[in-house]
Design an enzyme around this catalytic site. Sequence first.
Site, PDB file in Angstrom:
ATOM      1  N   LYS A   8       0.817  -1.217   0.000  1.00 28.58           N
ATOM      2  CA  LYS A   8       0.000   0.000   0.000  1.00 28.58           C
ATOM      3  C   LYS A   8       0.850   1.266   0.000  1.00 28.58           C
ATOM      4  O   LYS A   8       0.629   2.158  -0.794  1.00 28.58           O
ATOM      5  CB  LYS A   8      -0.854   0.088   1.270  1.00 28.58           C
ATOM      6  CG  LYS A   8      -2.082  -0.736   1.313  1.00 28.58           C
ATOM      7  CD  LYS A   8      -2.982  -0.315   2.493  1.00 28.58           C
ATOM      8  CE  LYS A   8      -2.271  -0.300   3.837  1.00 28.58           C
ATOM      9  NZ  LYS A   8      -1.875  -1.598   4.369  1.00 28.58           N
ATOM     10  N   ARG A 139      -1.366  -8.706  13.014  1.00 29.48           N
ATOM     11  CA  ARG A 139      -1.880  -7.632  12.136  1.00 29.48           C
ATOM     12  C   ARG A 139      -2.670  -8.218  10.970  1.00 29.48           C
ATOM     13  O   ARG A 139      -3.648  -7.622  10.513  1.00 29.48           O
ATOM     14  CB  ARG A 139      -0.721  -6.753  11.643  1.00 29.48           C
ATOM     15  CG  ARG A 139      -0.321  -5.706  12.703  1.00 29.48           C
ATOM     16  CD  ARG A 139       1.101  -5.211  12.538  1.00 29.48           C
ATOM     17  NE  ARG A 139       1.386  -4.624  11.252  1.00 29.48           N
ATOM     18  CZ  ARG A 139       2.580  -4.684  10.645  1.00 29.48           C
ATOM     19  NH1 ARG A 139       3.580  -5.325  11.226  1.00 29.48           N
ATOM     20  NH2 ARG A 139       2.757  -4.123   9.480  1.00 29.48           N
TER      21      ARG A 139
HETATM   22  P1  ADP Z   1       0.490  -1.795   7.881  1.00 32.10           P
HETATM   23  O1  ADP Z   1      -0.579  -1.663   6.841  1.00 32.10           O
HETATM   24  O2  ADP Z   1       1.706  -2.513   7.391  1.00 32.10           O
HETATM   25  O3  ADP Z   1      -0.027  -2.355   9.188  1.00 32.10           O
HETATM   26  P2  ADP Z   1       0.494   1.080   8.471  1.00 32.10           P
HETATM   27  O4  ADP Z   1       1.682   1.958   8.467  1.00 32.10           O
HETATM   28  O5  ADP Z   1      -0.582   1.393   7.504  1.00 32.10           O
HETATM   29  O6  ADP Z   1       1.081  -0.371   8.251  1.00 32.10           O
HETATM   30  O7  ADP Z   1      -0.138   1.057   9.942  1.00 32.10           O
HETATM   31  C1  ADP Z   1       0.653   0.807  11.079  1.00 32.10           C
HETATM   32  C2  ADP Z   1      -0.205   0.806  12.349  1.00 32.10           C
HETATM   33  O8  ADP Z   1      -0.803   2.102  12.522  1.00 32.10           O
HETATM   34  C3  ADP Z   1      -1.395  -0.160  12.350  1.00 32.10           C
HETATM   35  O9  ADP Z   1      -1.040  -1.467  12.727  1.00 32.10           O
HETATM   36  C4  ADP Z   1      -2.307   0.522  13.387  1.00 32.10           C
HETATM   37  O10 ADP Z   1      -1.865   0.299  14.701  1.00 32.10           O
HETATM   38  C5  ADP Z   1      -2.099   1.994  13.084  1.00 32.10           C
HETATM   39  N1  ADP Z   1      -3.095   2.472  12.086  1.00 32.10           N
HETATM   40  C6  ADP Z   1      -2.841   2.899  10.829  1.00 32.10           C
HETATM   41  N2  ADP Z   1      -3.970   3.256  10.200  1.00 32.10           N
HETATM   42  C7  ADP Z   1      -4.985   3.033  11.070  1.00 32.10           C
HETATM   43  C8  ADP Z   1      -6.386   3.181  11.016  1.00 32.10           C
HETATM   44  N3  ADP Z   1      -7.015   3.632   9.906  1.00 32.10           N
HETATM   45  N4  ADP Z   1      -7.110   2.853  12.111  1.00 32.10           N
HETATM   46  C9  ADP Z   1      -6.521   2.414  13.225  1.00 32.10           C
HETATM   47  N5  ADP Z   1      -5.199   2.234  13.355  1.00 32.10           N
HETATM   48  C10 ADP Z   1      -4.425   2.535  12.294  1.00 32.10           C
END
Ligand code: ADP
Length: 182
Positions: A8, A139
């Site tokens: 992503k 996750r």
């Molecule tokens: P990935 O998709 O690899 O888990 P991200 O960088 O998108 O990595 O997200 C890392 C962490 O940030 C998630 O595991 C969560 O704890 C938090 N996070 C990100 N976006 C959201 C969201 N929309 N709602 C809740 N928590 C979020």
Amino acid sequence: MGPPGAGKGTQAVALAARINGAHISTGDIFRENVARQTELGQTAQRYMDAGEYVPDEVTNAMVADRLAQDDARDSFLLDGYPRTLDQVAKLDEILTDLGSTLDGVVALTVVEDELIGRLLERAKVSGRSDDTEDVIRHRQDVYRTETEPLLAVYRDRGLLIEVDGMGTPDEVGKRIADALPA
Ligand code: ADP
């Protein structure tokens, strides 16, 4: 949209540049806040480290703020948001208030074994505290339970654009470009 490890972030940066829109990554914003040890960062950190989602009210308020900024007025690309049904409902409200709409929802599909392998590779260089094997697996589970149901919501709205996320970033980027409406 897509499970952790689907690519992503990589694709979102390229796509935001292509549409000349603000790239809004909730994960990046949380990580910046953790690094600066802001109040938001302190709240977010314990959830992120455990591979849990940050509570909806925290995330929704942060996105509402971010979308109201000038650089997001003409176009934006949301990366990692929404991830829960509550976030979908809140995003609808935020966009109505801003007089804006979603043009499409790109979802990357990648088989689970490949996702775990990619994240374990990334763990060697990322320094991310949520890139340990247990947390990586958790996750994935959280994604399947909380976020996968959103695909049907956006499919029903006619917005979902599913793209095969296997292959090199360039190959996937080309597929996304080909799949988008002109
Ligand atoms: P990935 O998709 O690899 O888990 P991200 O960088 O998108 O990595 O997200 C890392 C962490 O940030 C998630 O595991 C969560 O704890 C938090 N996070 C990100 N976006 C959201 C969201 N929309 N709602 C809740 N928590 C979020």
